[in-house]
Design an enzyme around this catalytic site. Structure first.
Site, PDB file in Angstrom:
ATOM      1  N   SER A 103      -5.288   6.781  -0.987  1.00 61.20           N
ATOM      2  CA  SER A 103      -4.139   7.446  -1.588  1.00 61.20           C
ATOM      3  C   SER A 103      -4.427   7.738  -3.059  1.00 61.20           C
ATOM      4  O   SER A 103      -4.965   6.886  -3.767  1.00 61.20           O
ATOM      5  CB  SER A 103      -2.904   6.536  -1.520  1.00 61.20           C
ATOM      6  OG  SER A 103      -2.590   6.212  -0.185  1.00 61.20           O
ATOM      7  N   SER A 104      -4.047   8.936  -3.508  1.00 64.15           N
ATOM      8  CA  SER A 104      -4.138   9.317  -4.917  1.00 64.15           C
ATOM      9  C   SER A 104      -5.569   9.199  -5.440  1.00 64.15           C
ATOM     10  O   SER A 104      -6.458   9.900  -4.954  1.00 64.15           O
ATOM     11  CB  SER A 104      -3.150   8.458  -5.715  1.00 64.15           C
ATOM     12  OG  SER A 104      -3.003   8.948  -7.009  1.00 64.15           O
TER      13      SER A 104
END
Ligand SMILES: *[C@@H]1O[C@H](CO)[C@@H](O)[C@H](O)[C@H]1NC(C)=O
Ligand SMILES: *[C@@H]1O[C@H](CO)[C@@H](O)[C@H](O)[C@H]1NC(C)=O
Length: 311
Positions: free
Chosen positions: A155-156
């Site tokens: 994520s991210s």
């Protein structure tokens, strides 16, 4: 079932008094759930060459599959291995399915990943990507894991790193899932810094042709022409950390690598996999999922991930 067969075979060698043991009786009931203790997240201190000082944590479920698959699950900025272990669904899914999860941990103070230096953006270049690849090699060897079933997701910052892993080590991974990242190479730092923030990319100003993005990815492991991980790219339309343009640029990158026309998905499905999400599919190797109204980051969809990974 396999476990029960092994137990039954072992019991052939045991005396009847042992057979009367209540726990074994329990295990011999085909309908009784198997009893097992939950495993724990464990740090691995030496996994081979670690030029960038990244840390390795691993989750090995108590009921490990034979030749287990591996998922590399990479945390977001400010995250840790522990935080992604408890905040993502992969360890629980590992308990159900018997795969191993590697949780790398960034060595940098803001605990973002280095997706900006030449080292990390190069196959065997000595950066974070190299360290993570070595964690995979260690795990393949140590656990007799299945080299054809190694997957990467994050994520991210971990999503950015997922794109970087897919570009720098295409031979290692069968598939990658990106939750709100940027294209591989988009955070490049001209000054050569590791773990620097590239504002032009983050705000969606780094745009280029599909061919340009594709060649940036291909040049991270020049000369490689074997199979590559299929990719699934999630992004939210209301992302104000890594602007939504990064969705299109990432799609362009992998479409070019696989030889698809990014403007012409083979299939477009509205309200899939849920209301306000649209799923675009190109051939067998690329899926884009654009989440209308969703910010940073798109929530992880564990069971859909299993489907994409074929687990
Ligand atoms: C930021 O990344 C872009 C590519 O996305 C690159 O062209 C630009 O030079 C980078 N900025 C800096 C300050 O290095
Ligand atoms: C992404 O590309 C599509 C065409 O493929 C275009 O319709 C859309 O506006 C683009 N989105 C952004 C955020 O640039």
């Amino acid at each position: 079932m396999k476990f029960l067969t092994q137990i039954s075979a072992a019991l052939g060698l045991l005396s009847t008094s042992v057979l009367a043991h209540p726990v074994l009786d329990d295990l011999l009931q085909p309908s009784a759930p198997l009893k097992r203790a939950a495993a724990a997240l464990t740090q691995v201190n030496s996994f081979g060459d670690n030029p960038s000082g990244a840390k390795m944590y691993i989750y090995v479920p108590s009921q490990l599959a034979e030749n287990p698959p591996i998922i590399v699950a990479i945390h977001y900025c400010t995250g840790t291995a522990q935080a992604y272990y408890s905040g993502s669904p992969y360890a629980q899914l590992a308990d159900q399915k018997g795969f191993i999860v590697i949780y790398p941990e960034s060595p940098y103070s803001g605990t973002c990943w280095d997706v900006s230096s030449k080292e990390t953006l190069t196959h065997n270049g000595g950066g974070n990507s190299n360290s993570i690849a070595n964690m995979v090699s260690y795990t393949l060897e140590q656990y007799g894991a299945d080299a054809s079933k190694v997957f990467v997701t994050g994520s991210s910052s971990g999503a950015m790193m997922t794109n970087v892993m897919a570009a720098t080590y295409p031979e290692l991974f069968a598939a990658g899932i990106v939750y709100s990242g940027v294209p591989a190479g988009c955070f490049y730092d001209q000054a050569g810094g590791a773990d620097t923030w590239n504002n032009s990319c983050a705000t969606g100003q780094s745009t280029g042709s599909a061919e340009l993005w594709g060649s940036i990815a291909l040049n991270m492991d020049p000369g490689y022409d074997g199979p590559r991980p299929k990719m699934q790219i999630y992004h939210g339309s209301a992302d104000t950390t890594l602007y939504p343009n990064n969705y299109n640029e990432t799609i362009k990158q992998w479409a070019s690598v696989f030889g698809y026309d990014y403007t012409k998905p083979d299939e477009t499905a509205g309200n899939t996999p849920q209301s306000q999400y649209t799923t675009y599919t190109w051939g067998d190797n690329l899926i884009g999922i654009y989440a209308q109204g969703v910010g940073h980051t798109v929530p992880i969809r564990g069971s859909d991930d299993m489907t994409f990974f074929g687990l």
